[in-house]
Design a protein around this motif. Sequence first.
Motif, mmCIF file in Angstrom:
data_model
loop_
_atom_site.group_PDB
_atom_site.id
_atom_site.type_symbol
_atom_site.label_atom_id
_atom_site.label_comp_id
_atom_site.label_asym_id
_atom_site.label_seq_id
_atom_site.Cartn_x
_atom_site.Cartn_y
_atom_site.Cartn_z
ATOM 1 N N LEU A 174 7.456 51.629 46.041
ATOM 2 C CA LEU A 174 6.788 50.409 45.216
ATOM 3 C C LEU A 174 5.279 50.985 44.909
ATOM 4 O O LEU A 174 4.860 51.892 45.804
ATOM 5 N N ARG A 175 4.413 50.401 44.211
ATOM 6 C CA ARG A 175 3.355 50.512 43.769
ATOM 7 C C ARG A 175 2.380 50.301 44.840
ATOM 8 O O ARG A 175 2.382 49.117 45.470
ATOM 9 N N ARG A 176 1.289 50.936 45.220
ATOM 10 C CA ARG A 176 0.271 50.906 46.436
ATOM 11 C C ARG A 176 -0.107 49.185 46.249
ATOM 12 O O ARG A 176 -0.515 48.643 47.308
ATOM 13 N N VAL A 177 -0.641 48.875 45.057
ATOM 14 C CA VAL A 177 -1.153 47.582 44.737
ATOM 15 C C VAL A 177 -0.052 46.587 45.340
ATOM 16 O O VAL A 177 -0.376 45.525 46.002
ATOM 17 N N GLU A 178 1.165 46.607 45.092
ATOM 18 C CA GLU A 178 2.302 45.795 45.305
ATOM 19 C C GLU A 178 2.521 45.856 46.973
ATOM 20 O O GLU A 178 2.748 44.744 47.480
ATOM 21 N N ILE A 179 2.512 46.823 47.592
ATOM 22 C CA ILE A 179 2.865 47.167 48.881
ATOM 23 C C ILE A 179 1.511 46.439 49.445
ATOM 24 O O ILE A 179 1.996 45.596 50.555
ATOM 25 N N ASP A 180 0.425 46.599 49.338
ATOM 26 C CA ASP A 180 -0.732 45.854 49.708
ATOM 27 C C ASP A 180 -0.592 44.534 49.631
ATOM 28 O O ASP A 180 -1.002 43.766 50.715
ATOM 29 N N ARG A 181 -0.242 43.780 48.548
ATOM 30 C CA ARG A 181 -0.062 42.479 48.125
ATOM 31 C C ARG A 181 0.830 41.995 49.084
ATOM 32 O O ARG A 181 0.635 40.755 49.786
#
Length: 164
Positions: A89-96
Amino acid sequence: MGRSGESGHLLVATNKRARHDYQILRTYEAGIVLVGTEVKSLRAGRVSLVDAFAQQGDREIMLHGLHIAEYGFGSWTNHQPRRIRKLLLRRVEIDRILERLREGGLTLVPLSLYFENGWAKVELGLAKGRRSFDKRQAIAEREANREIAREFSRRLKGRPRHQG
Protein backbone atom coordinates in the motif's frame (compact mmCIF):
# COMPACT_ATOMS: atom_id res chain seq x y z
CA MET A 1 -1.03 -3.77 -19.45
CA GLY A 2 -0.06 -5.98 -16.49
CA ARG A 3 1.96 -9.12 -16.40
CA SER A 4 1.88 -11.82 -19.11
CA GLY A 5 -0.39 -9.75 -21.36
CA GLU A 6 -3.42 -10.16 -19.09
CA SER A 7 -6.08 -7.54 -18.72
CA GLY A 8 -9.21 -7.25 -16.63
CA HIS A 9 -10.41 -8.53 -13.30
CA LEU A 10 -10.34 -12.23 -12.27
CA LEU A 11 -11.89 -13.04 -8.88
CA VAL A 12 -10.06 -15.86 -7.07
CA ALA A 13 -11.71 -16.01 -3.61
CA THR A 14 -14.13 -14.10 -1.40
CA ASN A 15 -14.67 -13.99 2.35
CA LYS A 16 -18.46 -14.10 2.64
CA ARG A 17 -18.29 -14.54 6.40
CA ALA A 18 -16.53 -11.18 6.85
CA ARG A 19 -19.51 -9.15 5.63
CA HIS A 20 -21.75 -11.13 7.98
CA ASP A 21 -19.54 -10.82 11.08
CA TYR A 22 -18.35 -7.25 10.53
CA GLN A 23 -19.72 -3.88 9.52
CA ILE A 24 -17.37 -2.70 6.74
CA LEU A 25 -16.58 1.01 7.18
CA ARG A 26 -14.06 1.49 4.36
CA THR A 27 -12.32 -0.69 1.76
CA TYR A 28 -8.78 -0.59 0.42
CA GLU A 29 -7.01 -2.37 -2.43
CA ALA A 30 -3.56 -3.75 -1.70
CA GLY A 31 -1.01 -5.77 -3.61
CA ILE A 32 0.49 -8.89 -2.02
CA VAL A 33 4.12 -9.98 -1.96
CA LEU A 34 4.07 -13.57 -3.24
CA VAL A 35 6.53 -16.21 -4.43
CA GLY A 36 6.15 -18.01 -7.76
CA THR A 37 4.48 -21.19 -6.52
CA GLU A 38 1.92 -19.09 -4.59
CA VAL A 39 0.92 -17.28 -7.78
CA LYS A 40 0.46 -20.60 -9.58
CA SER A 41 -1.73 -21.96 -6.76
CA LEU A 42 -3.76 -18.72 -6.76
CA ARG A 43 -4.37 -19.03 -10.50
CA ALA A 44 -5.64 -22.57 -9.85
CA GLY A 45 -8.00 -21.16 -7.19
CA ARG A 46 -6.43 -23.10 -4.31
CA VAL A 47 -6.80 -20.42 -1.63
CA SER A 48 -8.88 -19.79 1.49
CA LEU A 49 -9.57 -16.44 3.17
CA VAL A 50 -11.56 -17.98 6.06
CA ASP A 51 -9.10 -17.34 8.94
CA ALA A 52 -7.22 -14.46 7.33
CA PHE A 53 -6.71 -11.06 8.97
CA ALA A 54 -4.33 -8.14 8.54
CA GLN A 55 -2.40 -6.29 11.24
CA GLN A 56 0.56 -4.02 11.82
CA GLY A 57 4.07 -5.36 11.56
CA ASP A 58 6.99 -2.88 11.76
CA ARG A 59 5.14 0.11 10.16
CA GLU A 60 3.81 -2.22 7.46
CA ILE A 61 0.58 -4.13 7.11
CA MET A 62 0.94 -7.90 7.09
CA LEU A 63 -1.63 -10.54 6.09
CA HIS A 64 -1.87 -13.47 8.51
CA GLY A 65 -3.77 -16.74 8.19
CA LEU A 66 -4.22 -16.66 4.40
CA HIS A 67 -4.04 -20.28 3.21
CA ILE A 68 -2.59 -20.78 -0.26
CA ALA A 69 -2.25 -24.52 -0.92
CA GLU A 70 1.15 -25.83 -1.99
CA TYR A 71 1.61 -25.98 -5.74
CA GLY A 72 1.20 -29.57 -6.96
CA PHE A 73 4.11 -29.42 -9.41
CA GLY A 74 6.41 -27.47 -7.08
CA SER A 75 9.73 -28.89 -5.95
CA TRP A 76 11.77 -28.15 -2.83
CA THR A 77 11.12 -24.46 -3.62
CA ASN A 78 7.43 -24.78 -2.68
CA HIS A 79 5.99 -22.21 -0.25
CA GLN A 80 4.56 -22.55 3.28
CA PRO A 81 0.73 -22.53 2.95
CA ARG A 82 0.07 -20.15 5.90
CA ARG A 83 3.10 -17.87 5.92
CA ILE A 84 2.77 -14.17 6.80
CA ARG A 85 2.61 -12.05 3.63
CA LYS A 86 3.41 -8.36 3.26
CA LEU A 87 0.74 -6.12 1.76
CA LEU A 88 1.66 -3.35 -0.65
CA LEU A 89 0.00 0.00 0.00
CA ARG A 90 1.09 3.62 -0.26
CA ARG A 91 2.77 4.98 2.87
CA VAL A 92 -0.01 7.57 3.34
CA GLU A 93 -2.66 4.81 3.25
CA ILE A 94 -0.68 2.61 5.65
CA ASP A 95 -0.32 5.47 8.15
CA ARG A 96 -4.03 6.33 7.86
CA ILE A 97 -5.09 2.69 8.38
CA LEU A 98 -2.74 2.17 11.33
CA GLU A 99 -4.05 5.36 12.94
CA ARG A 100 -7.64 4.10 12.65
CA LEU A 101 -6.66 0.68 14.05
CA ARG A 102 -5.02 2.33 17.08
CA GLU A 103 -8.33 4.03 17.92
CA GLY A 104 -9.58 0.62 18.97
CA GLY A 105 -12.62 -1.47 18.17
CA LEU A 106 -11.64 -1.81 14.50
CA THR A 107 -9.96 -4.60 12.60
CA LEU A 108 -8.68 -5.15 9.08
CA VAL A 109 -10.20 -8.14 7.25
CA PRO A 110 -9.60 -9.38 3.71
CA LEU A 111 -12.85 -9.39 1.72
CA SER A 112 -11.68 -10.79 -1.61
CA LEU A 113 -8.61 -11.90 -3.50
CA TYR A 114 -8.32 -11.31 -7.25
CA PHE A 115 -6.03 -10.65 -10.18
CA GLU A 116 -6.18 -7.12 -11.62
CA ASN A 117 -4.36 -6.86 -14.96
CA GLY A 118 -2.19 -9.83 -13.97
CA TRP A 119 -1.28 -8.58 -10.47
CA ALA A 120 -2.55 -10.34 -7.34
CA LYS A 121 -4.61 -7.95 -5.21
CA VAL A 122 -6.56 -8.19 -1.97
CA GLU A 123 -9.56 -6.05 -1.03
CA LEU A 124 -9.25 -5.13 2.65
CA GLY A 125 -12.10 -3.89 4.78
CA LEU A 126 -11.67 -1.64 7.79
CA ALA A 127 -14.34 -3.24 9.93
CA LYS A 128 -16.15 -3.05 13.22
CA GLY A 129 -17.31 -6.33 14.79
CA ARG A 130 -21.04 -7.00 14.92
CA ARG A 131 -22.75 -8.44 17.98
CA SER A 132 -25.36 -11.17 17.42
CA PHE A 133 -28.17 -8.60 17.78
CA ASP A 134 -26.60 -6.47 15.02
CA LYS A 135 -26.33 -9.54 12.77
CA ARG A 136 -30.03 -10.35 13.22
CA GLN A 137 -30.94 -6.73 12.56
CA ALA A 138 -28.82 -6.69 9.37
CA ILE A 139 -30.51 -9.89 8.14
CA ALA A 140 -33.99 -8.48 8.86
CA GLU A 141 -33.08 -5.25 7.04
CA ARG A 142 -31.79 -7.17 4.02
CA GLU A 143 -34.99 -9.31 3.90
CA ALA A 144 -37.17 -6.18 4.10
CA ASN A 145 -35.24 -4.56 1.24
CA ARG A 146 -35.67 -7.72 -0.88
CA GLU A 147 -39.42 -7.72 -0.23
CA ILE A 148 -39.65 -4.04 -1.20
CA ALA A 149 -37.72 -4.75 -4.41
CA ARG A 150 -40.02 -7.71 -5.22
CA GLU A 151 -43.15 -5.61 -4.70
CA PHE A 152 -41.72 -2.77 -6.78
CA SER A 153 -40.89 -5.23 -9.58
CA ARG A 154 -44.42 -6.71 -9.47
CA ARG A 155 -46.00 -3.29 -9.78
CA LEU A 156 -43.75 -2.33 -12.67
CA LYS A 157 -44.82 -5.48 -14.51
CA GLY A 158 -48.49 -4.74 -13.74
CA ARG A 159 -49.05 -7.93 -11.76
CA PRO A 160 -51.35 -8.01 -8.75
CA ARG A 161 -49.91 -8.79 -5.32
CA HIS A 162 -49.49 -12.51 -4.64
CA GLN A 163 -52.36 -13.83 -2.51
CA GLY A 164 -51.36 -16.58 -0.19
